[in-house]
Write an enzyme that holds these catalytic residues in place. Structure first.
Site, PDB file in Angstrom:
ATOM      1  N   TYR A   1      34.490  31.347  32.315  1.00  0.00           N
ATOM      2  CA  TYR A   1      33.602  30.538  33.169  1.00  0.00           C
ATOM      3  C   TYR A   1      33.756  29.058  32.864  1.00  0.00           C
ATOM      4  O   TYR A   1      33.506  28.212  33.726  1.00  0.00           O
ATOM      5  CB  TYR A   1      32.147  30.988  33.032  1.00  0.00           C
ATOM      6  CG  TYR A   1      31.994  32.427  33.448  1.00  0.00           C
ATOM      7  CD1 TYR A   1      32.387  32.828  34.720  1.00  0.00           C
ATOM      8  CD2 TYR A   1      31.533  33.382  32.572  1.00  0.00           C
ATOM      9  CE1 TYR A   1      32.313  34.157  35.101  1.00  0.00           C
ATOM     10  CE2 TYR A   1      31.458  34.712  32.939  1.00  0.00           C
ATOM     11  CZ  TYR A   1      31.855  35.089  34.205  1.00  0.00           C
ATOM     12  OH  TYR A   1      31.796  36.395  34.574  1.00  0.00           O
TER      13      TYR A   1
ATOM     14  N   HIS B   1      35.086  35.715  26.509  1.00  0.00           N
ATOM     15  CA  HIS B   1      34.600  35.940  27.876  1.00  0.00           C
ATOM     16  C   HIS B   1      34.074  34.645  28.509  1.00  0.00           C
ATOM     17  O   HIS B   1      34.554  34.246  29.560  1.00  0.00           O
ATOM     18  CB  HIS B   1      33.576  37.067  28.045  1.00  0.00           C
ATOM     19  CG  HIS B   1      33.176  37.096  29.484  1.00  0.00           C
ATOM     20  ND1 HIS B   1      34.002  37.606  30.460  1.00  0.00           N
ATOM     21  CD2 HIS B   1      32.146  36.535  30.122  1.00  0.00           C
ATOM     22  CE1 HIS B   1      33.475  37.372  31.642  1.00  0.00           C
ATOM     23  NE2 HIS B   1      32.346  36.726  31.470  1.00  0.00           N
TER      24      HIS B   1
ATOM     25  N   ARG C   1      50.162  46.513  29.732  1.00  0.00           N
ATOM     26  CA  ARG C   1      50.350  45.066  29.735  1.00  0.00           C
ATOM     27  C   ARG C   1      51.044  44.710  28.421  1.00  0.00           C
ATOM     28  O   ARG C   1      51.095  45.516  27.494  1.00  0.00           O
ATOM     29  CB  ARG C   1      48.997  44.344  29.842  1.00  0.00           C
ATOM     30  CG  ARG C   1      48.126  44.515  28.605  1.00  0.00           C
ATOM     31  CD  ARG C   1      46.746  43.871  28.744  1.00  0.00           C
ATOM     32  NE  ARG C   1      46.798  42.421  28.632  1.00  0.00           N
ATOM     33  CZ  ARG C   1      45.726  41.652  28.355  1.00  0.00           C
ATOM     34  NH1 ARG C   1      44.525  42.218  28.154  1.00  0.00           N
ATOM     35  NH2 ARG C   1      45.836  40.352  28.294  1.00  0.00           N
ATOM     36  N   ARG C   2      51.593  43.532  28.336  1.00  0.00           N
ATOM     37  CA  ARG C   2      52.175  43.011  27.103  1.00  0.00           C
ATOM     38  C   ARG C   2      53.222  43.935  26.505  1.00  0.00           C
ATOM     39  O   ARG C   2      53.292  44.100  25.296  1.00  0.00           O
ATOM     40  CB  ARG C   2      51.078  42.785  26.057  1.00  0.00           C
ATOM     41  CG  ARG C   2      50.078  41.750  26.497  1.00  0.00           C
ATOM     42  CD  ARG C   2      48.970  41.591  25.500  1.00  0.00           C
ATOM     43  NE  ARG C   2      48.395  40.266  25.612  1.00  0.00           N
ATOM     44  CZ  ARG C   2      47.342  39.865  24.916  1.00  0.00           C
ATOM     45  NH1 ARG C   2      46.754  40.676  24.069  1.00  0.00           N
ATOM     46  NH2 ARG C   2      46.887  38.640  25.064  1.00  0.00           N
TER      47      ARG C   2
ATOM     48  N   HIS D   1      44.227  41.246  37.347  1.00  0.00           N
ATOM     49  CA  HIS D   1      42.883  40.672  37.519  1.00  0.00           C
ATOM     50  C   HIS D   1      42.880  39.174  37.204  1.00  0.00           C
ATOM     51  O   HIS D   1      42.397  38.361  37.993  1.00  0.00           O
ATOM     52  CB  HIS D   1      41.899  41.417  36.604  1.00  0.00           C
ATOM     53  CG  HIS D   1      40.609  40.704  36.339  1.00  0.00           C
ATOM     54  ND1 HIS D   1      39.650  40.509  37.304  1.00  0.00           N
ATOM     55  CD2 HIS D   1      40.108  40.134  35.206  1.00  0.00           C
ATOM     56  CE1 HIS D   1      38.616  39.861  36.780  1.00  0.00           C
ATOM     57  NE2 HIS D   1      38.878  39.613  35.511  1.00  0.00           N
ATOM     58  N   PHE D   2      43.464  38.806  36.076  1.00  0.00           N
ATOM     59  CA  PHE D   2      43.249  37.393  35.711  1.00  0.00           C
ATOM     60  C   PHE D   2      44.214  36.428  36.382  1.00  0.00           C
ATOM     61  O   PHE D   2      43.997  35.228  36.326  1.00  0.00           O
ATOM     62  CB  PHE D   2      43.093  37.187  34.204  1.00  0.00           C
ATOM     63  CG  PHE D   2      44.277  37.434  33.321  1.00  0.00           C
ATOM     64  CD1 PHE D   2      45.351  36.555  33.303  1.00  0.00           C
ATOM     65  CD2 PHE D   2      44.280  38.498  32.435  1.00  0.00           C
ATOM     66  CE1 PHE D   2      46.412  36.755  32.430  1.00  0.00           C
ATOM     67  CE2 PHE D   2      45.344  38.711  31.560  1.00  0.00           C
ATOM     68  CZ  PHE D   2      46.413  37.832  31.567  1.00  0.00           C
ATOM     69  N   HIS D   3      45.242  36.962  37.052  1.00  0.00           N
ATOM     70  CA  HIS D   3      46.038  36.025  37.852  1.00  0.00           C
ATOM     71  C   HIS D   3      45.367  35.736  39.195  1.00  0.00           C
ATOM     72  O   HIS D   3      45.651  34.722  39.826  1.00  0.00           O
ATOM     73  CB  HIS D   3      47.468  36.530  38.029  1.00  0.00           C
ATOM     74  CG  HIS D   3      48.292  36.288  36.797  1.00  0.00           C
ATOM     75  ND1 HIS D   3      48.172  37.058  35.665  1.00  0.00           N
ATOM     76  CD2 HIS D   3      49.188  35.307  36.492  1.00  0.00           C
ATOM     77  CE1 HIS D   3      48.989  36.584  34.722  1.00  0.00           C
ATOM     78  NE2 HIS D   3      49.603  35.520  35.200  1.00  0.00           N
TER      79      HIS D   3
END
Ligand code: HAS
Ligand code: CU1
Length: 556
Positions: A233, A229, A443-444, A380-382
């Site tokens: 950041y 996680h 996903r995946r 979300h992470f793109h």
């Protein structure tokens, strides 16, 4: 407090640290080029089109996905972080980098990259970028990644050393702001990286070498997310350095609050790490109570980003109003939208509003069950790492590469077009993927190989996702044409023609009470460590005492 206009470093003189900085930057972007080119294939997979079979040098979807995730999320970011976290503090403080040491860091990182790259390309390590055991890769994969992490920690060592040199020469003064942001990012990473270091060095590496026979998957996953996680950041904060440190100036405005900026970074140090269970809500072996604690702490780590949203928007507003904008929204049109570097980064911010909102959904214990392991998560992470961070780094190159190399930016209009195309492509991708996630498209998974009709409900978002892959391919071509066009252009700018680092008007800080408190990096580090210990140790100790070791598995 007095306001001084020029930091010593913004005076353009020859700087030997430019070369090594550029080496980090260009190696990172080369990794991105290879990794990103695989992206459209993944997007098309969601539309039911499998182009993997057309690529003779890739054996499978999973090999391609591993390469994509490792090169983009782990390698590209780490190289760019090294460049950002080292170069700007050095220039802001006017302290010389230890060049021999920094080139050594570059060599270690690149050695790691080559090792991990060979392991993936040789089809021995299709373990994806989260490398969960018992899925097992080649030892070269783990060792390679370990070297990349070690190199990133050496970056931290050098930044701390430079700050120490500066403090000796400036007793009683508060750390300059860009340096402060770099220091806090590095301190956070020091604490955050412990999980992955233990996972790889104590468990995965010996296991892949046959020195130990089993690894407990739950323990390994927990150690992984200790780092997994906060690593997000570690990717985001260098982009924030540009948003806080440079964008106000690029917008013709001014950073509205020095202390809020520092507070945001301090909060990231404290709250980034003790939240990893929000990736493990569906895992057994962690009690619901501790999961709830991590869920709650995740809401806390959203706060510094909310602070950022308001501080940065207000700082841009100052620029828009100085340029003649009036009213609540009138200033927006007056911002320098023709400047590719500025526009790319504002578009990155806008994408983060959506990426961040999705993050809050993910972090909610109950809602997570709906979206976990679905296409929603890559959606979300793109928007976060793939746009907020990557598009910021791209936008930075538009002034930074000319600054470092003395080459004029190749086609500012194409640069602007590449930023918009990336933004539109990623927003469409994010929309399609989030929507598919709500239909439980996993996903995946090789969606294109599923029996006909499996995801019939999700046809519209699947087509949308496929289309985004094509838009993104155009964006990649445009951006790298600009980057390499700049590098291979003939002629050089004179020293005084190079773009200067857009440091804001530095506020000269002496012993200002509250800032002094925020400046006590190691005191805050101790508090952060304590919180991490409380959040993790009860669960980890239990897992350590009850390990079930599994042998390595290769499913390909
Ligand atoms: Fe996340 C999964 C929760 C932020 C990356 N995240 C992932 C994964 C990645 C990732 C890679 O709680 C997948 C891992 C995997 O492979 O399994 N995430 C959050 C939360 C936040 C968050 C609460 N994520 C990020 C960032 C990332 C990133 C940043 C990369 C850089 N995420 C989760 C959770 C999961 C997760 C669960 C696990 C899901 C599962 O089930 O697997 C927060 O930090 C977000 C806070 C952000 C905001 C937005 C602030 C907006 C700003 C822009 C303002 C705009 C301006 C423009 C100023 C509150 C700062 C104005 C301009 C004008 C012109 C007006
Ligand atoms: Cu997370």
């Amino acid at each position: 407090m007095t306001t001084v206009t020029a930091t010593p470093a913004s005076v353009a003189t020859a700087h030997p640290e430019r070369r090594v900085t550029f080496a980090f930057l260009i190696t990172g972007f080369t990794a991105l080029l290879v990794g990103a080119l695989l992206g459209p294939l993944q997007a098309l997979n969601y539309a039911g089109i499998n182009l993997y079979e057309q690529l003779p040098w890739l054996q499978s979807y999973y090999q391609g996905l591993t390469l994509h995730g490792v090169l983009n999320a782990l390698v590209f970011t780490t190289y760019l972080n090294a460049a950002i976290l080292l170069y700007f503090p050095a220039r802001e403080m006017g302290v010389a980098m230890n060049l021999r040491f920094v080139w050594t860091i570059y060599a270690v990182m690149t050695g790691g990259l080559v090792m991990a790259g060979i392991a993936i390309l040789s089809n021995t390590s299709n373990v994806l970028y989260t490398f969960y055991p018992p899925l097992a890769g080649h030892w070269g994969f783990y060792l390679g990644l370990a070297l990349v992490v070690v190199a990133s920690l050496l970056v931290a060592v050098e930044v701390f050393r430079m700050r120490m040199v500066w403090r000796r020469a400036n007793p009683g003064k508060v750390t300059p702001i860009v340096t402060y942001m770099s220091i806090m990012t590095n301190a956070m990473w020091l604490l955050a990286s412990i999980g992955i270091v233990v996972e790889v060095v104590v468990f995965l590496l010996p296991w892949s070498l046959g020195l130990i026979s089993g690894v407990d998957p739950t323990l390994a996953r927990t150690l992984f997310w200790w780092t997994g996680h906060p690593i997000v950041y570690y990717w985001l904060l260098p982009a924030y350095i540009s948003w806080y440190g440079f964008m106000p100036k690029q917008a013709g405005g001014e950073l509205v609050s020095d202390s809020l900026t520092r507070l945001a970074f301090l909060m990231f140090l404290i709250f980034s790490t003790p939240v990893g269970f929000h990736h493990q809500f569906a895992d057994p072996s962690i009690s619901a109570g501790w999961k709830m604690v991590h869920s709650l702490l995740t809401m806390f780590v959203g706060i510094p980003s909310l602070i950022t949203a308001f501080t940065i928007a207000a700082s841009l507003e100052v620029g828009g109003k100085r340029a003649g904008g009036t009213g609540v929204f009138g200033w927006i049109g007056k911002l320098p939208w023709r400047d590719a570097s500025f526009t790319a980064q504002v578009l990155a911010m806008i994408s983060f509003i959506f990426g961040g909102a999705g993050g809050i959904v993910n972090a909610s214990f109950n809602l997570n069950m709906l979206v976990h392991n679905t296409a929603w998560i890559p959606g979300h992470f793109h928007l976060t790492v793939g746009t907020a961070v990557t598009l910021t780094f791209m936008g930075m190159t538009f002034w930074w590469v000319p600054h470092l190399t003395g080459k004029r930016l190749f086609s500012p209009r194409m640069a602007l077009a590449s930023a918009w195309t990336w933004f539109v492509g990623m927003m469409v991708f994010g929309f399609g993927m989030h929507w598919q996630g709500l239909y439980a498209v996993p996903r995946r998974a090789l969606v294109s190989a599923a029996p006909e009709g499996t995801y019939a409900d999700a046809l519209v978002p699947q087509v949308i996702t496929g289309v985004s892959g094509v838009i993104l391919l155009v964006a990649i071509v445009l951006f790298f044409t600009v980057l390499f066009g700049t590098l291979f252009a003939s002629g050089r700018l004179r020293e005084e023609e190079r773009p200067a680092i857009p440091f804001g008007n530095a506020v000269e800080l002496r012993s200002v009470g509250v800032l002094k408190v925020l400046d006590n990096v190691w005191g805050w580090f101790a508090l952060a460590s304590l919180l991490v210990a409380v959040a993790y140790f009860p669960t980890l100790i239990d897992m350590l005492l009850n390990q079930v070791g599994l042998p390595p598995q290769r499913l390909w």
